[in-house]
Design a protein around this motif. Structure first.
Motif, PDB file in Angstrom:
ATOM      1  N   LEU A  93       0.855  -1.177   0.000  1.00 29.51           N
ATOM      2  CA  LEU A  93       0.000   0.000   0.000  1.00 29.51           C
ATOM      3  C   LEU A  93       0.887   1.222   0.000  1.00 29.51           C
ATOM      4  CD1 LEU A  93      -2.912   1.268   0.476  1.00 29.51           C
ATOM      5  CD2 LEU A  93      -2.292   1.248   2.891  1.00 29.51           C
ATOM      6  N   ILE A  94       0.660   2.091  -0.951  1.00 30.06           N
ATOM      7  CA  ILE A  94       1.330   3.385  -0.955  1.00 30.06           C
ATOM      8  C   ILE A  94       0.273   4.382  -0.514  1.00 30.06           C
ATOM      9  CG2 ILE A  94       2.488   5.153  -2.317  1.00 30.06           C
ATOM     10  CD1 ILE A  94       3.484   2.884  -4.151  1.00 30.06           C
ATOM     11  N   ALA A  95       0.478   4.957   0.656  1.00 33.26           N
ATOM     12  CA  ALA A  95      -0.512   5.848   1.244  1.00 33.26           C
ATOM     13  C   ALA A  95      -0.156   7.296   0.926  1.00 33.26           C
ATOM     14  CB  ALA A  95      -0.576   5.633   2.750  1.00 33.26           C
ATOM     15  N   ALA A  96      -1.034   7.948   0.175  1.00 32.75           N
ATOM     16  CA  ALA A  96      -0.856   9.366  -0.128  1.00 32.75           C
ATOM     17  C   ALA A  96      -1.169  10.175   1.127  1.00 32.75           C
ATOM     18  CB  ALA A  96      -1.775   9.773  -1.272  1.00 32.75           C
ATOM     19  N   ASP A  97      -0.743  11.416   1.133  1.00 36.98           N
ATOM     20  CA  ASP A  97      -0.949  12.271   2.301  1.00 36.98           C
ATOM     21  C   ASP A  97      -2.419  12.366   2.702  1.00 36.98           C
ATOM     22  OD1 ASP A  97       1.759  12.751   2.474  1.00 36.98           O
ATOM     23  OD2 ASP A  97       1.669  14.559   1.259  1.00 36.98           O
ATOM     24  N   GLN A  98      -3.333  12.279   1.736  1.00 31.06           N
ATOM     25  CA  GLN A  98      -4.756  12.390   2.027  1.00 31.06           C
ATOM     26  C   GLN A  98      -5.411  11.045   2.335  1.00 31.06           C
ATOM     27  OE1 GLN A  98      -3.388  12.951  -0.959  1.00 31.06           O
ATOM     28  NE2 GLN A  98      -4.587  11.990  -2.558  1.00 31.06           N
ATOM     29  N   SER A  99      -4.622   9.989   2.430  1.00 33.96           N
ATOM     30  CA  SER A  99      -5.175   8.662   2.718  1.00 33.96           C
ATOM     31  C   SER A  99      -5.812   8.634   4.098  1.00 33.96           C
ATOM     32  CB  SER A  99      -4.086   7.591   2.646  1.00 33.96           C
ATOM     33  OG  SER A  99      -3.590   7.474   1.348  1.00 33.96           O
ATOM     34  N   HIS A 106      -5.652  -0.128   9.196  1.00 32.52           N
ATOM     35  CA  HIS A 106      -6.253  -1.433   8.914  1.00 32.52           C
ATOM     36  C   HIS A 106      -5.257  -2.336   8.186  1.00 32.52           C
ATOM     37  CE1 HIS A 106      -9.131  -4.427   7.501  1.00 32.52           C
ATOM     38  NE2 HIS A 106      -8.747  -4.178   6.266  1.00 32.52           N
ATOM     39  N   TYR A 107      -4.633  -1.820   7.146  1.00 27.94           N
ATOM     40  CA  TYR A 107      -3.712  -2.643   6.374  1.00 27.94           C
ATOM     41  C   TYR A 107      -2.405  -2.905   7.128  1.00 27.94           C
ATOM     42  CZ  TYR A 107      -6.934  -2.823   2.547  1.00 27.94           C
ATOM     43  OH  TYR A 107      -8.041  -3.079   1.784  1.00 27.94           O
ATOM     44  N   ARG A 108      -1.987  -1.953   7.940  1.00 29.63           N
ATOM     45  CA  ARG A 108      -0.812  -2.219   8.794  1.00 29.63           C
ATOM     46  C   ARG A 108      -1.112  -3.366   9.755  1.00 29.63           C
ATOM     47  NH1 ARG A 108       0.753   3.682   9.434  1.00 29.63           N
ATOM     48  NH2 ARG A 108       2.623   3.799   8.166  1.00 29.63           N
ATOM     49  N   ALA A 109      -2.319  -3.352  10.341  1.00 37.43           N
ATOM     50  CA  ALA A 109      -2.709  -4.402  11.294  1.00 37.43           C
ATOM     51  C   ALA A 109      -2.752  -5.773  10.622  1.00 37.43           C
ATOM     52  CB  ALA A 109      -4.062  -4.073  11.922  1.00 37.43           C
ATOM     53  N   LEU A 110      -3.009  -5.794   9.319  1.00 42.39           N
ATOM     54  CA  LEU A 110      -3.016  -7.054   8.574  1.00 42.39           C
ATOM     55  C   LEU A 110      -1.616  -7.488   8.151  1.00 42.39           C
ATOM     56  CD1 LEU A 110      -6.161  -6.569   6.279  1.00 42.39           C
ATOM     57  CD2 LEU A 110      -5.969  -7.934   8.370  1.00 42.39           C
ATOM     58  N   GLY A 111      -0.618  -6.670   8.490  1.00 49.37           N
ATOM     59  CA  GLY A 111       0.766  -7.017   8.172  1.00 49.37           C
ATOM     60  C   GLY A 111       1.215  -6.572   6.798  1.00 49.37           C
ATOM     61  N   LEU A 112       0.433  -5.739   6.138  1.00 56.01           N
ATOM     62  CA  LEU A 112       0.789  -5.265   4.798  1.00 56.01           C
ATOM     63  C   LEU A 112       1.842  -4.170   4.900  1.00 56.01           C
ATOM     64  CD1 LEU A 112      -0.345  -5.929   1.946  1.00 56.01           C
ATOM     65  CD2 LEU A 112      -1.666  -3.855   2.131  1.00 56.01           C
ATOM     66  N   THR A 113       2.802  -4.172   4.016  1.00 53.73           N
ATOM     67  CA  THR A 113       3.798  -3.111   3.975  1.00 53.73           C
ATOM     68  C   THR A 113       3.127  -1.835   3.502  1.00 53.73           C
ATOM     69  OG1 THR A 113       5.561  -4.672   3.471  1.00 53.73           O
ATOM     70  CG2 THR A 113       5.968  -2.364   2.916  1.00 53.73           C
ATOM     71  N   VAL A 114       3.266  -0.780   4.283  1.00 50.51           N
ATOM     72  CA  VAL A 114       2.670   0.509   3.951  1.00 50.51           C
ATOM     73  C   VAL A 114       3.796   1.523   3.785  1.00 50.51           C
ATOM     74  CG1 VAL A 114       1.153   2.364   4.739  1.00 50.51           C
ATOM     75  CG2 VAL A 114       0.569  -0.016   5.249  1.00 50.51           C
ATOM     76  N   VAL A 115       3.855   2.148   2.623  1.00 49.07           N
ATOM     77  CA  VAL A 115       4.810   3.201   2.350  1.00 49.07           C
ATOM     78  C   VAL A 115       4.024   4.492   2.231  1.00 49.07           C
ATOM     79  CG1 VAL A 115       6.530   4.084   0.721  1.00 49.07           C
ATOM     80  CG2 VAL A 115       6.317   1.615   1.105  1.00 49.07           C
ATOM     81  N   GLU A 116       4.415   5.472   3.012  1.00 50.36           N
ATOM     82  CA  GLU A 116       3.713   6.754   2.954  1.00 50.36           C
ATOM     83  C   GLU A 116       4.442   7.675   1.988  1.00 50.36           C
ATOM     84  OE1 GLU A 116       1.918   8.219   6.459  1.00 50.36           O
ATOM     85  OE2 GLU A 116       2.330   6.355   7.546  1.00 50.36           O
ATOM     86  N   THR A 117       3.682   8.397   1.162  1.00 50.37           N
ATOM     87  CA  THR A 117       4.306   9.228   0.118  1.00 50.37           C
ATOM     88  C   THR A 117       5.158  10.318   0.717  1.00 50.37           C
ATOM     89  OG1 THR A 117       2.297  10.571  -0.061  1.00 50.37           O
ATOM     90  CG2 THR A 117       2.567   8.758  -1.636  1.00 50.37           C
ATOM     91  N   SER A 118       4.845  10.777   1.915  1.00 47.49           N
ATOM     92  CA  SER A 118       5.693  11.795   2.546  1.00 47.49           C
ATOM     93  C   SER A 118       7.097  11.240   2.804  1.00 47.49           C
ATOM     94  CB  SER A 118       5.055  12.300   3.845  1.00 47.49           C
ATOM     95  OG  SER A 118       4.807  11.207   4.724  1.00 47.49           O
ATOM     96  N   ALA A 119       7.178   9.927   3.079  1.00 48.96           N
ATOM     97  CA  ALA A 119       8.475   9.280   3.283  1.00 48.96           C
ATOM     98  C   ALA A 119       9.235   9.155   1.962  1.00 48.96           C
ATOM     99  CB  ALA A 119       8.297   7.908   3.917  1.00 48.96           C
ATOM    100  N   LEU A 120       8.500   9.013   0.849  1.00 43.78           N
ATOM    101  CA  LEU A 120       9.141   8.909  -0.458  1.00 43.78           C
ATOM    102  C   LEU A 120       9.770  10.217  -0.875  1.00 43.78           C
ATOM    103  CD1 LEU A 120       6.481   6.815  -2.437  1.00 43.78           C
ATOM    104  CD2 LEU A 120       8.672   6.016  -1.524  1.00 43.78           C
ATOM    105  N   ALA A 121       9.171  11.340  -0.472  1.00 45.29           N
ATOM    106  CA  ALA A 121       9.655  12.650  -0.862  1.00 45.29           C
ATOM    107  C   ALA A 121      10.919  13.048  -0.101  1.00 45.29           C
ATOM    108  CB  ALA A 121       8.567  13.697  -0.644  1.00 45.29           C
ATOM    109  N   ALA A 122      11.138  12.436   1.030  1.00 46.76           N
ATOM    110  CA  ALA A 122      12.285  12.803   1.875  1.00 46.76           C
ATOM    111  C   ALA A 122      13.599  12.280   1.335  1.00 46.76           C
ATOM    112  CB  ALA A 122      12.075  12.264   3.290  1.00 46.76           C
TER     113      ALA A 122
END
Length: 122
Positions: A93-99, A106-122
């Motif tokens: 899951l790539i979570a945009a700032d407005q996600s 929910h998806y973190r609790a299911l063990g899914l890798t979540v990448v936040e777009t704010s982290a990509l910009a850094a």
């Protein structure tokens, strides 16, 4: 999104599907167009119906990337049921700032890798 096409991954969003419905002048599209002209959003059940139609008509195990869906915790849980019914799963899951925080949690609790777009910009 051009990179997705080159990988044979379909990019899908409720907005894009809705635009197709409106341009085809389907009953669903006409109703959605009227709502938009009145400044009213599409109801969640209508969004789910639109996405359900796409999901169940695509080829099983065909790659896809979603934008703007699931946008709510209800949509995420319904989408999970669809995936389970087809014995499919999400890979990330790539979570945009407005996600929605609830969807991300929910998806973190299911063990899914979540990448936040704010982290990509850094």
């Amino acid at each position: 999104m051009n990179q997705l096409r080159s990988l044979n991954i379909e990019h899908v969003s409720p907005v894009g599907l809705l635009r197709q419905e409106i341009s085809r002048r389907t009953p669903f599209g006409l109703t959605a167009e009227r709502l938009a002209q009145q400044g009213k959003p599409l109801a969640e059940d209508s969004t789910l119906a639109l996405m359900r139609r796409w999901f169940w008509t695509r080829k099983p195990d065909a790659g896809f990337a979603l934008s703007g869906f699931p946008a709510t915790l209800l949509q995420a849980k319904v989408f999970d049921e669809w995936l389970d019914a087809r014995d499919e799963s999400l890979h990330g899951l790539i979570a945009a700032d407005q996600s929605s925080e609830a969807v991300v949690d929910h998806y973190r609790a299911l063990g899914l890798t979540v990448v936040e777009t704010s982290a990509l910009a850094a």
